[in-house]
Design a protein around this motif. Sequence first.
Motif, PDB file in Angstrom:
ATOM      1  N   ARG A  56       3.839   0.118  -1.676  1.00  0.00           N
ATOM      2  CA  ARG A  56       3.444  -0.678  -0.509  1.00  0.00           C
ATOM      3  C   ARG A  56       2.163  -0.130   0.121  1.00  0.00           C
ATOM      4  N   GLN A  57       2.033   1.190   0.175  1.00  0.00           N
ATOM      5  CA  GLN A  57       0.819   1.797   0.731  1.00  0.00           C
ATOM      6  C   GLN A  57      -0.397   1.470  -0.141  1.00  0.00           C
ATOM      7  N   ALA A  94       4.956  10.947   7.670  1.00  0.00           N
ATOM      8  CA  ALA A  94       4.031  11.974   7.166  1.00  0.00           C
ATOM      9  C   ALA A  94       3.652  11.688   5.709  1.00  0.00           C
ATOM     10  N   LEU A  95       4.627  11.296   4.896  1.00  0.00           N
ATOM     11  CA  LEU A  95       4.353  10.955   3.494  1.00  0.00           C
ATOM     12  C   LEU A  95       3.446   9.734   3.425  1.00  0.00           C
ATOM     13  N   LYS A  96       3.740   8.725   4.208  1.00  0.00           N
ATOM     14  CA  LYS A  96       2.921   7.508   4.195  1.00  0.00           C
ATOM     15  C   LYS A  96       1.488   7.804   4.618  1.00  0.00           C
ATOM     16  N   ARG A  97       1.318   8.669   5.627  1.00  0.00           N
ATOM     17  CA  ARG A  97      -0.038   9.034   6.064  1.00  0.00           C
ATOM     18  C   ARG A  97      -0.783   9.796   4.973  1.00  0.00           C
ATOM     19  N   ALA A  98      -0.095  10.715   4.294  1.00  0.00           N
ATOM     20  CA  ALA A  98      -0.720  11.495   3.226  1.00  0.00           C
ATOM     21  C   ALA A  98      -1.123  10.589   2.055  1.00  0.00           C
ATOM     22  N   VAL A  99      -0.244   9.676   1.691  1.00  0.00           N
ATOM     23  CA  VAL A  99      -0.529   8.729   0.605  1.00  0.00           C
ATOM     24  C   VAL A  99      -1.718   7.863   0.985  1.00  0.00           C
ATOM     25  N   ARG A 100      -1.691   7.317   2.184  1.00  0.00           N
ATOM     26  CA  ARG A 100      -2.764   6.432   2.646  1.00  0.00           C
ATOM     27  C   ARG A 100      -4.116   7.149   2.669  1.00  0.00           C
TER      28      ARG A 100
END
Length: 132
Positions: A56-57, A94-100
Amino acid sequence: MAGSPVAKTPHFALHRAALSSAHEGRALFPVADAWLGVLLPKRWAKRAVTRNAIRRQIYEVAREKAGGLPQAALVVRLRSEFSRQQFVSATSDALKRAVRAELVQLLERVAPRGAAAVPGHATSASGDFHAV
């Protein structure tokens, strides 16, 4: 995927292919536009919820950058695991921010010079980029 990646980050690799087949001289896709595929091996993201969150990201960042993506077939490949010790929750912010952050960096490396995404521009399936 036969060639080397055109861009890399610590967790992702970006592969690019021309839209026309060199040996047959015909188009791979019906529309000359940006086409995006995602490859998330279970080896690097064991939980389905994590793979879906990453997917999704990828699509969301590509939508934001659609105006700046080259007219080519692009494949984003997960090439290493996000640490389960650092990102305990499979869908943490935090994971979503790192991936993005990594995806923005990755897609900016292949954007043509001078091309910028249109602020607030969201594309549909028939818009500026197509999911494969």
